[in-house]
Design an enzyme around this catalytic site. Structure first.
Site, short mmCIF file in Angstrom:
data_model
loop_
_atom_site.label_atom_id
_atom_site.label_comp_id
_atom_site.label_asym_id
_atom_site.label_seq_id
_atom_site.Cartn_x
_atom_site.Cartn_y
_atom_site.Cartn_z
N ASP A 34 -9.23 -30.20 32.69
CA ASP A 34 -8.38 -30.44 31.35
C ASP A 34 -8.01 -29.18 30.75
O ASP A 34 -8.94 -28.33 30.36
CB ASP A 34 -9.19 -31.39 30.44
CG ASP A 34 -9.01 -31.74 29.12
OD1 ASP A 34 -7.63 -31.77 29.13
OD2 ASP A 34 -9.79 -31.97 28.19
N SER A 72 -15.96 -29.04 27.80
CA SER A 72 -16.85 -29.90 28.41
C SER A 72 -18.37 -29.75 28.67
O SER A 72 -18.90 -29.32 27.77
CB SER A 72 -16.16 -30.50 29.72
OG SER A 72 -16.37 -31.74 29.99
N THR A 73 -18.63 -29.66 29.87
CA THR A 73 -20.11 -29.62 29.99
C THR A 73 -20.68 -28.28 29.83
O THR A 73 -20.11 -27.26 30.39
CB THR A 73 -20.37 -29.84 31.60
OG1 THR A 73 -20.01 -31.31 32.17
CG2 THR A 73 -21.93 -29.76 31.82
N MET A 84 -16.36 -29.19 33.77
CA MET A 84 -15.93 -29.71 34.94
C MET A 84 -14.50 -30.24 34.65
O MET A 84 -14.28 -30.80 33.59
CB MET A 84 -16.86 -30.87 35.46
CG MET A 84 -16.43 -31.45 36.88
SD MET A 84 -18.03 -32.44 37.42
CE MET A 84 -18.83 -31.18 38.03
N HIS A 88 -15.57 -32.49 25.16
CA HIS A 88 -15.88 -33.89 25.84
C HIS A 88 -17.39 -34.09 25.42
O HIS A 88 -18.38 -33.22 25.73
CB HIS A 88 -15.75 -33.86 27.26
CG HIS A 88 -14.13 -33.30 27.63
ND1 HIS A 88 -14.04 -32.77 29.03
CD2 HIS A 88 -13.39 -33.33 26.98
CE1 HIS A 88 -12.70 -32.48 29.13
NE2 HIS A 88 -12.21 -32.95 27.85
#
Length: 348
Positions: A288, A168-169, A285, A195
């Site tokens: 998941d 993600s991030t 973050m 993401h």
């Protein structure tokens, strides 16, 4: 209070972003800059938590000022980019490469049906960026860390058949580091959930193809996975794979508020390949993929989580480690090196 600087050559757009961000009581826009040079001058006398950054600006564009900020006075930077302009998307990912933590499409106007959704995404992105860990990019090298190796506990023989990865991030740069650490003859298929904001997946894949020794594709429905290829989940679809190696894209509900979700991919791969699955969870973050990484490990597969020091946000991999779901904890390039070693060996 999260202190934000907005950098954009359009006064209208600066004021619009200020309007959106100021609607949240936890965010304070303390300045605006019309180009990169003004942004650097502002940084000399102000402490910031987040910068939102346009790409195309006069005097100094978003890529160049991002590079300079991350070399001298690192601040979490959110790139605000136009997805319809291929040149801008290319520079957007180059800015990610030099240290920007996330990216977002320029939000629609107040009269747009997407206004509320775009505004909420911008506010959420700035809040995520505010807790991101950034560091100087000079010298340009991967941060050193001693890999923490947790020996596999299973005693049965395992042969890895598929690699699944979630991020993600901070994920784009981490994925790039991982892929560039693999040889061009790497024999296994790799399926990736990143993401990412709507509209950027194609640019993300094109950017990865510039440096990856393997061919990277946006996954398509019904495609049979092949060794040495990388498949990135498309936007707004859950991506899975069946035991015949066929990619299945579904409009199933989001998991952990995201679609595609690493959790969905990991569980699908586990059902299809059982202990022939290698799972990787990189910076991001939330949680998941964390539980499902533990399930892969418990089934006899091989699991990796990015270490704290090299993660922009250690949420996802950190949760997997907390659950005991990681066989190996290390930076992305080390994950690539160990994975290459593992796919050529038999485990006892």
């Amino acid at each position: 209070m999260i202190k934000v600087l907005i950098v954009d050559d359009s006064e209208v757009h600066r004021n619009y972003l200020t309007y959106i961000l100021s609607s949240d009581s936890e965010i304070q826009v303390i300045g605006q800059a019309a180009n990169g040079k003004e942004a650097l001058d502002f940084l000399k006398s102000h402490q910031l938590d987040v910068i939102t950054m346009d790409i195309y600006m006069p005097e100094m564009d978003g890529f160049e000022v991002t590079r300079r900020i991350m070399e001298n006075k690192p601040v979490p930077i959110v790139i605000i980019s136009a997805v319809w302009d291929p040149r801008e998307v290319e520079k957007t990912f180059k800015a990610m490469e030099v240290g920007a933590v996330s990216l977002l499409e320029k939000p629609a106007g107040i009269g747009s049906p997407n206004y509320e959704k775009n505004a909420a995404e911008l506010i959420a992105m700035v809040k995520q960026a505010a807790v991101a860990k950034v560091a100087r990019i000079r010298p340009r090298r991967v941060p050193e860390s001693t890999p923490v190796v947790i020996p596999p506990t299973k005693k049965k023989r395992r042969e890895i058949e598929v690699v699944v990865l979630g991020a993600s991030t901070g994920g784009p740069a981490a994925i790039q580091q991982f892929l560039t650490g693999l040889p061009k003859d790497f024999p296994l298929p790799i399926l990736i959930v990143q993401h990412i904001s709507s509209g950027f997946t194609r640019g993300f894949v094109d950017w990865l193809n510039e440096s990856s020794p393997l061919h990277v594709y946006v996954a398509t429905q019904g495609e049979r996975i092949q060794g040495g290829r990388v498949y990135v989940a498309p936007e707004e679809f859950q991506m899975g794979v069946n035991d015949s190696g066929i990619i299945k894209l579904r409009e199933d509900p989001p998991q952990h508020f995201v679609r595609p979700a690493a959790s969905y991919l990991f569980l699908s791969a586990l059902k299809a390949f059982a202990n022939g699955t290698a799972g990787i969870l990189l910076t991001g973050m939330g949680i998941d993929g964390a539980v499902e990484l533990k399930l892969i490990k418990d089934a006899g597969g091989i699991t990796f989580a990015q270490d704290h020091d090299s993660s922009i946000i250690h949420g996802m991999p950190g949760e997997a480690i907390r659950l005991g779901g990681a066989d190996y904890v290390m930076p992305p390039r080390d994950i690539a090196s160990v994975l290459v070693d593992l796919v050529t060996k038999t485990f006892n």
